[in-house]
Design an enzyme around this catalytic site. Sequence first.
Site, PDB file in Angstrom:
ATOM      1  N   VAL A  11      53.066   4.748  73.452  1.00  0.00           N
ATOM      2  CA  VAL A  11      53.402   4.689  72.031  1.00  0.00           C
ATOM      3  C   VAL A  11      54.090   5.985  71.610  1.00  0.00           C
ATOM      4  O   VAL A  11      53.565   7.081  71.833  1.00  0.00           O
ATOM      5  CB  VAL A  11      52.125   4.446  71.193  1.00  0.00           C
ATOM      6  CG1 VAL A  11      52.419   4.558  69.702  1.00  0.00           C
ATOM      7  CG2 VAL A  11      51.521   3.079  71.522  1.00  0.00           C
ATOM      8  N   TYR A  23      40.219   4.411  58.278  1.00  0.00           N
ATOM      9  CA  TYR A  23      38.991   4.580  59.074  1.00  0.00           C
ATOM     10  C   TYR A  23      38.452   6.000  58.938  1.00  0.00           C
ATOM     11  O   TYR A  23      37.278   6.216  58.606  1.00  0.00           O
ATOM     12  CB  TYR A  23      39.339   4.245  60.521  1.00  0.00           C
ATOM     13  CG  TYR A  23      38.353   4.650  61.602  1.00  0.00           C
ATOM     14  CD1 TYR A  23      37.200   3.900  61.852  1.00  0.00           C
ATOM     15  CD2 TYR A  23      38.611   5.751  62.422  1.00  0.00           C
ATOM     16  CE1 TYR A  23      36.332   4.255  62.886  1.00  0.00           C
ATOM     17  CE2 TYR A  23      37.749   6.103  63.448  1.00  0.00           C
ATOM     18  CZ  TYR A  23      36.616   5.356  63.681  1.00  0.00           C
ATOM     19  OH  TYR A  23      35.757   5.704  64.709  1.00  0.00           O
TER      20      TYR A  23
HETATM   21  N1  LIG Z   1      33.879   5.262  71.837  1.00  0.00           N
HETATM   22  C1  LIG Z   1      34.364   6.370  71.286  1.00  0.00           C
HETATM   23  O1  LIG Z   1      35.001   7.187  71.925  1.00  0.00           O
HETATM   24  C2  LIG Z   1      34.130   6.666  69.832  1.00  0.00           C
HETATM   25  C3  LIG Z   1      34.912   7.696  69.271  1.00  0.00           C
HETATM   26  C4  LIG Z   1      34.723   8.015  67.932  1.00  0.00           C
HETATM   27  C5  LIG Z   1      33.752   7.351  67.183  1.00  0.00           C
HETATM   28  N2  LIG Z   1      33.009   6.380  67.748  1.00  0.00           N
HETATM   29  C6  LIG Z   1      32.009   5.716  66.890  1.00  0.00           C
HETATM   30  O2  LIG Z   1      30.867   5.353  67.652  1.00  0.00           O
HETATM   31  C7  LIG Z   1      30.348   4.096  67.211  1.00  0.00           C
HETATM   32  C8  LIG Z   1      30.242   3.128  68.375  1.00  0.00           C
HETATM   33  O3  LIG Z   1      31.509   2.981  68.984  1.00  0.00           O
HETATM   34  P1  LIG Z   1      31.768   2.059  70.274  1.00  0.00           P
HETATM   35  O4  LIG Z   1      32.883   2.684  71.001  1.00  0.00           O
HETATM   36  O5  LIG Z   1      30.484   1.742  70.951  1.00  0.00           O
HETATM   37  O6  LIG Z   1      32.323   0.744  69.536  1.00  0.00           O
HETATM   38  P2  LIG Z   1      31.986  -0.795  69.790  1.00  0.00           P
HETATM   39  O7  LIG Z   1      32.945  -1.583  68.975  1.00  0.00           O
HETATM   40  O8  LIG Z   1      31.919  -1.068  71.241  1.00  0.00           O
HETATM   41  O9  LIG Z   1      30.524  -0.944  69.192  1.00  0.00           O
HETATM   42  C9  LIG Z   1      30.245  -1.194  67.830  1.00  0.00           C
HETATM   43  C10 LIG Z   1      29.202  -2.299  67.768  1.00  0.00           C
HETATM   44  O10 LIG Z   1      28.840  -2.491  66.398  1.00  0.00           O
HETATM   45  C11 LIG Z   1      28.664  -3.877  66.179  1.00  0.00           C
HETATM   46  N3  LIG Z   1      28.846  -4.174  64.763  1.00  0.00           N
HETATM   47  C12 LIG Z   1      29.966  -3.952  64.023  1.00  0.00           C
HETATM   48  N4  LIG Z   1      29.776  -4.376  62.767  1.00  0.00           N
HETATM   49  C13 LIG Z   1      28.516  -4.887  62.711  1.00  0.00           C
HETATM   50  C14 LIG Z   1      27.756  -5.497  61.687  1.00  0.00           C
HETATM   51  N5  LIG Z   1      28.260  -5.699  60.460  1.00  0.00           N
HETATM   52  N6  LIG Z   1      26.488  -5.879  61.957  1.00  0.00           N
HETATM   53  C15 LIG Z   1      25.976  -5.710  63.206  1.00  0.00           C
HETATM   54  N7  LIG Z   1      26.656  -5.143  64.225  1.00  0.00           N
HETATM   55  C16 LIG Z   1      27.917  -4.744  63.979  1.00  0.00           C
HETATM   56  C17 LIG Z   1      29.750  -4.535  67.037  1.00  0.00           C
HETATM   57  O11 LIG Z   1      29.442  -5.896  67.296  1.00  0.00           O
HETATM   58  C18 LIG Z   1      29.735  -3.658  68.278  1.00  0.00           C
HETATM   59  O12 LIG Z   1      28.872  -4.182  69.268  1.00  0.00           O
HETATM   60  C19 LIG Z   1      31.268   3.652  66.079  1.00  0.00           C
HETATM   61  O13 LIG Z   1      30.687   4.016  64.854  1.00  0.00           O
HETATM   62  C20 LIG Z   1      32.554   4.431  66.298  1.00  0.00           C
HETATM   63  O14 LIG Z   1      33.250   4.660  65.089  1.00  0.00           O
HETATM   64  C21 LIG Z   1      33.196   6.004  69.047  1.00  0.00           C
HETATM   65  O1  LIG Z   2      48.651   0.972  75.111  1.00  0.00           O
HETATM   66  C1  LIG Z   2      48.482   2.042  74.474  1.00  0.00           C
HETATM   67  C2  LIG Z   2      47.369   2.312  73.651  1.00  0.00           C
HETATM   68  C3  LIG Z   2      47.253   3.519  72.994  1.00  0.00           C
HETATM   69  N1  LIG Z   2      48.210   4.458  73.125  1.00  0.00           N
HETATM   70  C4  LIG Z   2      48.075   5.787  72.457  1.00  0.00           C
HETATM   71  O2  LIG Z   2      46.964   6.442  73.050  1.00  0.00           O
HETATM   72  C5  LIG Z   2      46.308   7.325  72.129  1.00  0.00           C
HETATM   73  C6  LIG Z   2      44.827   7.040  72.109  1.00  0.00           C
HETATM   74  O3  LIG Z   2      44.603   5.744  71.624  1.00  0.00           O
HETATM   75  P1  LIG Z   2      43.137   5.091  71.436  1.00  0.00           P
HETATM   76  O4  LIG Z   2      42.199   5.507  72.476  1.00  0.00           O
HETATM   77  O5  LIG Z   2      43.341   3.633  71.321  1.00  0.00           O
HETATM   78  O6  LIG Z   2      42.651   5.637  70.037  1.00  0.00           O
HETATM   79  P2  LIG Z   2      42.623   7.049  69.299  1.00  0.00           P
HETATM   80  O7  LIG Z   2      42.254   8.140  70.220  1.00  0.00           O
HETATM   81  O8  LIG Z   2      43.900   7.244  68.592  1.00  0.00           O
HETATM   82  O9  LIG Z   2      41.491   6.773  68.224  1.00  0.00           O
HETATM   83  C7  LIG Z   2      40.136   6.625  68.599  1.00  0.00           C
HETATM   84  O10 LIG Z   2      39.561   7.924  68.655  1.00  0.00           O
HETATM   85  C8  LIG Z   2      38.206   7.838  68.425  1.00  0.00           C
HETATM   86  C9  LIG Z   2      37.960   6.544  67.684  1.00  0.00           C
HETATM   87  O11 LIG Z   2      37.373   6.902  66.441  1.00  0.00           O
HETATM   88  C10 LIG Z   2      36.990   5.579  68.290  1.00  0.00           C
HETATM   89  O12 LIG Z   2      37.267   5.386  69.624  1.00  0.00           O
HETATM   90  C11 LIG Z   2      39.304   5.842  67.618  1.00  0.00           C
HETATM   91  O13 LIG Z   2      39.787   5.867  66.327  1.00  0.00           O
HETATM   92  C12 LIG Z   2      47.049   7.131  70.810  1.00  0.00           C
HETATM   93  O14 LIG Z   2      48.007   8.154  70.693  1.00  0.00           O
HETATM   94  C13 LIG Z   2      47.765   5.787  70.971  1.00  0.00           C
HETATM   95  O15 LIG Z   2      48.948   5.732  70.196  1.00  0.00           O
HETATM   96  C14 LIG Z   2      49.330   4.212  73.939  1.00  0.00           C
HETATM   97  O16 LIG Z   2      50.235   5.058  74.076  1.00  0.00           O
HETATM   98  N2  LIG Z   2      49.422   3.014  74.570  1.00  0.00           N
END
Ligand SMILES: NC(=O)c1ccc[n+]([C@@H]2O[C@H](COP(=O)([O-])OP(=O)(O)OC[C@H]3O[C@@H](n4cnc5c(N)ncnc54)[C@H](O)[C@@H]3O)[C@@H](O)[C@H]2O)c1
Ligand SMILES: O=c1ccn([C@@H]2O[C@H](COP(=O)(O)OP(=O)(O)O[C@H]3OC[C@](O)(CO)[C@H]3O)[C@@H](O)[C@H]2O)c(=O)[nH]1
Length: 386
Positions: free
Chosen positions: A250, A182
């Site tokens: 984890v 990713y």
């Molecule tokens: N939430 C966070 O903290 C976080 C952290 C880092 C990066 N991001 C990035 O922000 C963006 C949004 O994240 P989010 O948390 O809202 O995730 P999310 O999964 O809730 O939202 C993503 C949306 O994209 C849609 N989607 C995926 N593939 C698609 C496709 N082929 N065609 C049309 N729609 C599609 C999904 O249906 C979903 O509704 C992502 O790019 C993610 O990588 C989010």
């Molecule tokens: O039941 C659980 C689930 C997760 N963990 C640990 O928590 C840490 C955070 O996990 P998570 O929020 O699922 O994801 P990450 O922070 O690792 O990655 C996200 O960061 C940004 C984004 O790009 C989009 O949201 C995504 O990749 C992690 O250490 C898990 O191992 C747990 O202990 N127990």
Amino acid sequence: MAGKVDLDGNPIKPITICMIGAGGFIGSHLCEKLMAETPHKVLAVDVCNDKIKHLLEPASLAWADRIQFHRINIKNDSRLEGLIKMADLTINLAAICTPADYNTRPLDTIYSNFIDALPVVKYCSENGKRLIHFSTCEVYGKTIGAFLPKNSPLRQDPTYYVLMEDASPCIFGPIEKQRWSYACAKQLIERLIYAEGAENGLEFTIVRPFNWIGPRMDFIPGIDGPSEGVPRVLACFSNNLLRREPLKLVDGGESQRTFIYIKDAIEAVLLMIENPARANGHIFNVGNPNNEVTVRQLAEMMTQVYSKVSGESSIETPTIDVSSKEFYGEGYDDSDKRIPDMTIINKQLGWNPKTSLWDLLESTLTYQHRTYAEAIKQAMSKTTAN
Ligand SMILES: NC(=O)c1ccc[n+]([C@@H]2O[C@H](COP(=O)([O-])OP(=O)(O)OC[C@H]3O[C@@H](n4cnc5c(N)ncnc54)[C@H](O)[C@@H]3O)[C@@H](O)[C@H]2O)c1
Ligand SMILES: O=c1ccn([C@@H]2O[C@H](COP(=O)(O)OP(=O)(O)O[C@H]3OC[C@](O)(CO)[C@H]3O)[C@@H](O)[C@H]2O)c(=O)[nH]1
């Protein structure tokens, strides 16, 4: 709304935004903000719209003529280019972005985060349209400090762990650690967008979210998502609390994260939308450096907050340790620590996060309890009866 000006005192003109991934967690909050507080129009693109239904129906809603939903899979739909052409700005949020998928579905993850984003970048570049692309804090990977000896005093020096958009390296594990599929795909699309800016004049902004959390994040397994599904940590821990089962840590829950309230983060995105001259050509960290905890501390705080908002006492063994192999499977790896440097976003947009971790958990877990407690009770009593 009338007479709103940007950060340089210029009037803000209403624009049309093509928002891809509008039906997800971040998209739903951004749509809400745009409808409630701005005059802008949204062409909302997603494969599903459950999280924005309340903004689309009934037709009598005050903003009904400013939001349209287009059920489109961007992998294979020729309508996408037309929508990008109709809009002034495209925001791409679409992605597979749950860590449980990165090592178990690496091909889908790479296609979603790189290949599927390519046409969006191309259509914006060819048609002279502005793009705000959502990347991730995961592009930083591990900190430099993670490679120092455990007892090295340098580990306490911010130079070795604070993550800076224009200075920090991107440090991923070996290819067999497919967790990084990713981050690597996101990094390559960032590089492509940056190159389109440099060589073809694409007006772009790249957002690197640092663990944005709040209501509507992901799903609760067996209620509004698959029973065996593994969402991100907020939803995993919420699910455990709702079911009165131990929260799974984890690899001991030693990794550190900074969590930011979704509503604070959305303020930053709105500033980017309405201040193109200050946002174009930049990569922005968007996080809250003051809200750092280990995952173990997060579990403890969520347990305390949930007890307060639900009125239920916590269970006798609130947490258990699980190995990452057992929880995520082969090929998992982790970021050790994520503190965003805020210099660039501060200088360009004057933005700062406001909400403490305790406060954001209180409002989020109140939402989780109200939304899911009854459904979980019913699902659990059905299972016991069978
Ligand atoms: N939430 C966070 O903290 C976080 C952290 C880092 C990066 N991001 C990035 O922000 C963006 C949004 O994240 P989010 O948390 O809202 O995730 P999310 O999964 O809730 O939202 C993503 C949306 O994209 C849609 N989607 C995926 N593939 C698609 C496709 N082929 N065609 C049309 N729609 C599609 C999904 O249906 C979903 O509704 C992502 O790019 C993610 O990588 C989010
Ligand atoms: O039941 C659980 C689930 C997760 N963990 C640990 O928590 C840490 C955070 O996990 P998570 O929020 O699922 O994801 P990450 O922070 O690792 O990655 C996200 O960061 C940004 C984004 O790009 C989009 O949201 C995504 O990749 C992690 O250490 C898990 O191992 C747990 O202990 N127990």
